[in-house]
Design a protein around this motif. Structure first.
Motif, PDB file in Angstrom:
ATOM      1  N   TYR A 129       0.825  -1.214  -0.124  1.00 56.80           N
ATOM      2  CA  TYR A 129       0.032   0.056   0.011  1.00 56.80           C
ATOM      3  C   TYR A 129       1.099   1.391  -0.045  1.00 56.80           C
ATOM      4  CZ  TYR A 129      -3.404   3.344   1.554  1.00 56.80           C
ATOM      5  OH  TYR A 129      -4.153   4.763   1.900  1.00 56.80           O
ATOM      6  N   ASN A 130       0.905   1.957  -0.973  1.00 59.51           N
ATOM      7  CA  ASN A 130       1.663   3.055  -1.411  1.00 59.51           C
ATOM      8  C   ASN A 130       3.226   2.808  -0.872  1.00 59.51           C
ATOM      9  OD1 ASN A 130      -0.399   4.601  -2.390  1.00 59.51           O
ATOM     10  ND2 ASN A 130      -1.105   5.337  -0.362  1.00 59.51           N
TER      11      ASN A 130
ATOM     12  N   ASN B 157     -16.044  -2.249   0.352  1.00 57.70           N
ATOM     13  CA  ASN B 157     -16.186  -0.544   0.903  1.00 57.70           C
ATOM     14  C   ASN B 157     -14.698  -0.248   0.744  1.00 57.70           C
ATOM     15  OD1 ASN B 157     -18.768   0.037   1.861  1.00 57.70           O
ATOM     16  ND2 ASN B 157     -18.211  -1.794   3.493  1.00 57.70           N
ATOM     17  N   ARG B 158     -13.779  -1.076   0.096  1.00 59.81           N
ATOM     18  CA  ARG B 158     -12.434  -0.731  -0.195  1.00 59.81           C
ATOM     19  C   ARG B 158     -11.504  -0.296   0.827  1.00 59.81           C
ATOM     20  NH1 ARG B 158     -11.157   0.070  -5.743  1.00 59.81           N
ATOM     21  NH2 ARG B 158      -9.792   1.411  -5.306  1.00 59.81           N
TER      22      ARG B 158
ATOM     23  N   TYR C 228      -9.044   3.763   3.840  1.00 63.86           N
ATOM     24  CA  TYR C 228      -9.797   3.696   2.366  1.00 63.86           C
ATOM     25  C   TYR C 228      -8.750   3.480   1.085  1.00 63.86           C
ATOM     26  CZ  TYR C 228     -12.733   4.902  -1.439  1.00 63.86           C
ATOM     27  OH  TYR C 228     -13.399   4.651  -2.936  1.00 63.86           O
ATOM     28  N   ILE C 229      -8.763   2.804   0.592  1.00 62.57           N
ATOM     29  CA  ILE C 229      -8.107   2.426  -0.631  1.00 62.57           C
ATOM     30  C   ILE C 229      -8.679   3.159  -1.790  1.00 62.57           C
ATOM     31  CG2 ILE C 229      -7.052   0.932  -2.168  1.00 62.57           C
ATOM     32  CD1 ILE C 229      -7.770  -1.263   0.036  1.00 62.57           C
ATOM     33  N   SER C 230      -7.878   4.345  -2.170  1.00 58.53           N
ATOM     34  CA  SER C 230      -8.592   5.365  -3.319  1.00 58.53           C
ATOM     35  C   SER C 230      -7.929   4.868  -4.601  1.00 58.53           C
ATOM     36  CB  SER C 230      -8.507   6.872  -3.186  1.00 58.53           C
ATOM     37  OG  SER C 230      -6.950   7.092  -3.421  1.00 58.53           O
ATOM     38  N   GLU C 231      -8.753   5.324  -5.851  1.00 58.82           N
ATOM     39  CA  GLU C 231      -8.204   4.917  -6.983  1.00 58.82           C
ATOM     40  C   GLU C 231      -6.349   5.855  -7.231  1.00 58.82           C
ATOM     41  OE1 GLU C 231      -9.573   3.040  -9.396  1.00 58.82           O
ATOM     42  OE2 GLU C 231     -11.273   2.893  -8.114  1.00 58.82           O
ATOM     43  N   ASP C 232      -6.215   6.654  -6.557  1.00 61.79           N
ATOM     44  CA  ASP C 232      -5.108   7.109  -6.594  1.00 61.79           C
ATOM     45  C   ASP C 232      -3.916   6.505  -5.872  1.00 61.79           C
ATOM     46  OD1 ASP C 232      -5.952   9.327  -8.119  1.00 61.79           O
ATOM     47  OD2 ASP C 232      -6.471  10.671  -6.421  1.00 61.79           O
ATOM     48  N   ASP C 233      -4.195   5.700  -5.043  1.00 63.59           N
ATOM     49  CA  ASP C 233      -3.237   4.961  -4.197  1.00 63.59           C
ATOM     50  C   ASP C 233      -2.630   3.842  -5.050  1.00 63.59           C
ATOM     51  OD1 ASP C 233      -3.692   6.088  -1.632  1.00 63.59           O
ATOM     52  OD2 ASP C 233      -5.219   4.965  -1.220  1.00 63.59           O
TER      53      ASP C 233
END
Length: 138
Positions: free
Chosen positions: A79-80, A92-93, A106-111
Motif C-alpha cells: 500500500y503506497n 467498501n475498499r 480507504y483504498i482510493s483509485e490514486d493509491d
C-alpha cells in the motif's frame, strides 16, 4: 477408582515421552500450514495493529498468493510502497486494523495498492527470535 494403564518395561526409569505416540503420524509442518508451496511466502509481522486477531509483533505470517480473497480475510498488501497486514473489506475498499487504536484506511483509485496474498496462518516464536532477526536482510 480410575486406573490409568501405564506399561513400564524393566530397566526403564520414568515414563515414555508424551510425544512418542505421535512419532508414527508423520506430521510435516510444511504440509500442514502450506497448501500451495509455489505460491506461498513467509513474512515477519511488525507492529501492534493486528493483535486482536492473534497476530503479534515478530510473528511469522504464512501468506498464500493463490487463495481467493474475501471480505474479512487477513491479507498482506503493498500500500503506497509499504507492506501492510490488514483485514480487507472489498465492498467498501477498506484496510481494517484488528485494533480499535488504529483507523481503517480507504483504498482510493490514486493509491498504489497491490494485494500480495491471504494470511493463512501465523507462527509465534517464543525462543530464538534473535536468531531469526539475524537471518533477515537489513
Amino acid at each position: 477408582m480410575f486406573v490409568i494403564p501405564i506399561f513400564i518395561e524393566a530397566g526403564i526409569t520414568g515414563f515414555e515421552s508424551p510425544a512418542a505416540e505421535y512419532t508414527e503420524l508423520g506430521i510435516s509442518l510444511d504440509e500442514l500450514i502450506i497448501r500451495h508451496p509455489n505460491a506461498t511466502f513467509i513474512g515477519l509481522a511488525s507492529g501492534e495493529s493486528m493483535q486482536d486477531v492473534g497476530i503479534f509483533d515478530g510473528d511469522l505470517l504464512v501468506v498464500d498468493r493463490s487463495e481467493n480473497v474475501s471480505t474479512g480475510d487477513v491479507i498482506v498488501a503493498s500500500y503506497n510502497g509499504t507492506f501492510v497486514c490488514k483485514i480487507i473489506d472489498k465492498t467498501n475498499r477498506l484496510l481494517i486494523s484488528a485494533s480499535k487504536n488504529y483507523q481503517s484506511v480507504y483504498i482510493s483509485e490514486d493509491d498504489d495498492f497491490k494485494l500480495e496474498g491471504v494470511v493463512t496462518s501465523s507462527i509465534r516464536l517464543h525462543k530464538n527470535r534473535a536468531e531469526l532477526s539475524r537471518c533477515l536482510p537489513s
